[in-house]
Design an enzyme around this catalytic site. Structure first.
Site, PDB file in Angstrom:
ATOM      1  N   ASP A   1       9.476 -18.156 -16.111  1.00 22.19           N
ATOM      2  CA  ASP A   1       8.157 -18.420 -16.726  1.00 22.19           C
ATOM      3  C   ASP A   1       7.097 -18.283 -15.645  1.00 22.19           C
ATOM      4  OD1 ASP A   1       6.249 -19.148 -18.711  1.00 22.19           O
ATOM      5  OD2 ASP A   1       6.203 -21.178 -17.915  1.00 22.19           O
ATOM      6  N   SER A   2       5.845 -18.144 -16.094  1.00 17.35           N
ATOM      7  CA  SER A   2       4.736 -18.101 -15.147  1.00 17.35           C
ATOM      8  C   SER A   2       4.617 -19.423 -14.393  1.00 17.35           C
ATOM      9  CB  SER A   2       3.440 -17.836 -15.908  1.00 17.35           C
ATOM     10  OG  SER A   2       3.235 -18.872 -16.851  1.00 17.35           O
TER      11      SER A   2
ATOM     12  N   CYS B   1       8.671 -17.103 -21.522  1.00 14.73           N
ATOM     13  CA  CYS B   1       7.225 -16.996 -21.421  1.00 14.73           C
ATOM     14  C   CYS B   1       6.784 -16.020 -22.506  1.00 14.73           C
ATOM     15  CB  CYS B   1       6.861 -16.457 -20.034  1.00 14.73           C
ATOM     16  SG  CYS B   1       5.107 -16.131 -19.821  1.00 14.73           S
TER      17      CYS B   1
ATOM     18  N   GLU C   1      -0.556 -27.018 -15.901  1.00 20.23           N
ATOM     19  CA  GLU C   1      -0.113 -26.693 -14.534  1.00 20.23           C
ATOM     20  C   GLU C   1      -0.752 -27.644 -13.519  1.00 20.23           C
ATOM     21  OE1 GLU C   1       1.987 -24.070 -13.121  1.00 20.23           O
ATOM     22  OE2 GLU C   1       2.733 -24.067 -15.178  1.00 20.23           O
TER      23      GLU C   1
ATOM     24  N   CYS D   1       3.729 -20.570 -27.020  1.00 21.37           N
ATOM     25  CA  CYS D   1       3.651 -20.596 -25.556  1.00 21.37           C
ATOM     26  C   CYS D   1       4.601 -21.695 -25.111  1.00 21.37           C
ATOM     27  CB  CYS D   1       2.224 -20.916 -25.105  1.00 21.37           C
ATOM     28  SG  CYS D   1       2.103 -21.301 -23.343  1.00 21.37           S
TER      29      CYS D   1
ATOM     30  N   HIS E   1       4.642 -23.541 -22.666  1.00 20.62           N
ATOM     31  CA  HIS E   1       4.020 -24.751 -22.123  1.00 20.62           C
ATOM     32  C   HIS E   1       3.680 -25.763 -23.245  1.00 20.62           C
ATOM     33  CE1 HIS E   1       3.355 -22.412 -18.447  1.00 20.62           C
ATOM     34  NE2 HIS E   1       2.863 -23.485 -17.840  1.00 20.62           N
TER      35      HIS E   1
HETATM   36  N1  DGL Z   1       4.483 -20.375 -20.781  1.00 24.37           N
HETATM   37  C1  DGL Z   1       3.750 -19.153 -20.854  1.00 24.37           C
HETATM   38  C2  DGL Z   1       3.814 -18.597 -22.278  1.00 24.37           C
HETATM   39  O1  DGL Z   1       4.731 -18.881 -22.964  1.00 24.37           O
HETATM   40  C3  DGL Z   1       2.400 -19.423 -20.329  1.00 24.37           C
HETATM   41  C4  DGL Z   1       1.649 -18.229 -19.991  1.00 24.37           C
HETATM   42  C5  DGL Z   1       0.548 -18.398 -18.988  1.00 24.37           C
HETATM   43  O2  DGL Z   1       0.873 -18.519 -17.815  1.00 24.37           O
HETATM   44  O3  DGL Z   1      -0.618 -18.316 -19.386  1.00 24.37           O
HETATM   45  O4  DGL Z   1       3.007 -17.866 -22.740  1.00 24.37           O
END
Ligand code: DGL
Length: 270
Positions: A7-8, A70, A162, A194, A196
Site C-alpha cells: 500500500d502507499s 491499495c 497517515e 480505499c 485506509h
Molecule cells: N490505501 C490507498 C487506497 O486504497 C490510499 C491511497 C493514497 O495513498 O492516497 O487507495
C-alpha cells in the site's frame, strides 16, 4: 512461501490483518510507501512507477505474488502492469474485484453477462485518483446493469490518517458523506474504496446512518486470496519470514501501525 502486500502507506494494514488471520501459516511481507503517500493526488504515471518499484522490492523478499492493497494503485496502475510490465512467473492482484463480486453477489470466475442486482443506488468513497480512473464503474459494468454509482473523491482523508490526526479524518469523512448525500440522498450501499477508510469505518457508518450497508475490502480480499492460492499454490513465493517494510520513518510508522492494529508492529527501512 511468502506473499507481498503493498500500500502507499498504512491503509493496506487493514488487508494485511485480514489475510494473516485467514492464512495464519503464510508469511506476509508488507510494504508501505509512506514516504510517497498519499498516492491519491498523484498522476497515473507516477503511481505506476512507484507501484512497480515497490513490487520489485517485494520480489526481492521472495514474494512472487503481490497484492496491491491499495485501490489507487489497483485503479491507476494494475492493468498497465499486467499488460506491459509483469514477467510470466509473477502475479499482481488488485482489491477491486472481490468487492464488486460481493456487491453483485457473484462467485469468482462467473463470467456470465451483466445482470440486474439487488442494490441500485451505491455510494463510492475513494481517493481522487481512484474516482477519476472510473475503474470501479468499469469493473461493475462487466457484472451488473442498472446500478447508479455516485462517487465521492475524499480529498485529505488519507493524509489525515497517515499523520495520525483522527479528529481531522473524522471531520473530513462527515463532510464528504454530506456532500455525497446532497447528490444521492438515499444510497442503499456504500463502498469504502480505499484501504485506509476501514480505519474510519465507524465515522462513515455513523454519518451514513444504520440503513446503509457499508462494504469494506479486508475480509473479502482475504477470502479471495485464500481461494486463489488454493488454485495456484505455485505463486507462494520462496520467502519464509513475515516482515514490515517502509520507505518512511520506521519508528513513526511502527507506532502508528501499532496504534491502528492494536498489536505491536515493527517496521524496518525498505
Ligand atoms: N490505501 C490507498 C487506497 O486504497 C490510499 C491511497 C493514497 O495513498 O492516497 O487507495
Amino acid at each position: 512461501m511468502a506473499v507481498g502486500v503493498f500500500d502507499s502507506g498504512l491503509g493496506g494494514l487493514t488487508v494485511l490483518d485480514a489475510v494473516s488471520k485467514r492464512m495464519p501459516d503464510t508469511p506476509f511481507v508488507y510494504f508501505g510507501d509512506n514516504a510517497h503517500a498519499p498516492y491519491g493526488v498523484r498522476t497515473h504515471d507516477d503511481i505506476f512507477n512507484l507501484t512497480c518499484a515497490a513490487t520489485e522490492r517485494l520480489w526481492a523478499e521472495g514474494c512472487d505474488l503481490v497484492i496491491l492493497a491499495c485501490n489507487t494503485a489497483s485503479a491507476a496502475a494494475l492493468k498497465r502492469m499486467q499488460e506491459t510490465w509483469l514477467p510470466p512467473n509473477k502475479r499482481v492482484l488488485g482489491v477491486f474485484v472481490p468487492l464488486i463480486e460481493a456487491l453483485t453477489e457473484r462467485q469468482w470466475g462467473d463470467n456470465s453477462p451483466p445482470r440486474a442486482v439487488a442494490v441500485e443506488h451505491v455510494a463510492l468513497f475513494a481517493t481522487p485518483a481512484t474516482v477519476a480512473s472510473r475503474a470501479f464503474q468499469r469493473e461493475l459494468a462487466f457484472r451488473a446493469i442498472g446500478v447508479d454509482v455516485e462517487a465521492q473523491p475524499c480529498g485529505g482523508v488519507v493524509d489525515a490518517i497517515e499523520q495520525g490526526d483522527e479528529i481531522l479524518a473524522e471531520a473530513l469523512v462527515r463532510s464528504h458523506v454530506e456532500s455525497l448525500k446532497r447528490r444521492m440522498p438515499q444510497p442503499q450501499a456504500a463502498i469504502l474504496g480505499c484501504t485506509h477508510y476501514p480505519l474510519m469505518q465507524k465515522a462513515f457508518q455513523d454519518a451514513l446512518g444504520p440503513q446503509v450497508k457499508v462494504f469494506s475490502q479486508a475480509n473479502l480480499v482475504a477470502e479471495s486470496l485464500a481461494d486463489y492460492l488454493a488454485r495456484r499454490p505455485e505463486f507462494l513465493g520462496t520467502g519464509t519470514q513475515s516482515k514490515f517494510l517502509t520507505t518512511g520513518d520506521p519508528d513513526y510508522v511502527s507506532s502508528k501501525a501499532t496504534q491502528f492494529l492494536r498489536r505491536q508492529i515493527v517496521f524496518e527501512a525498505a
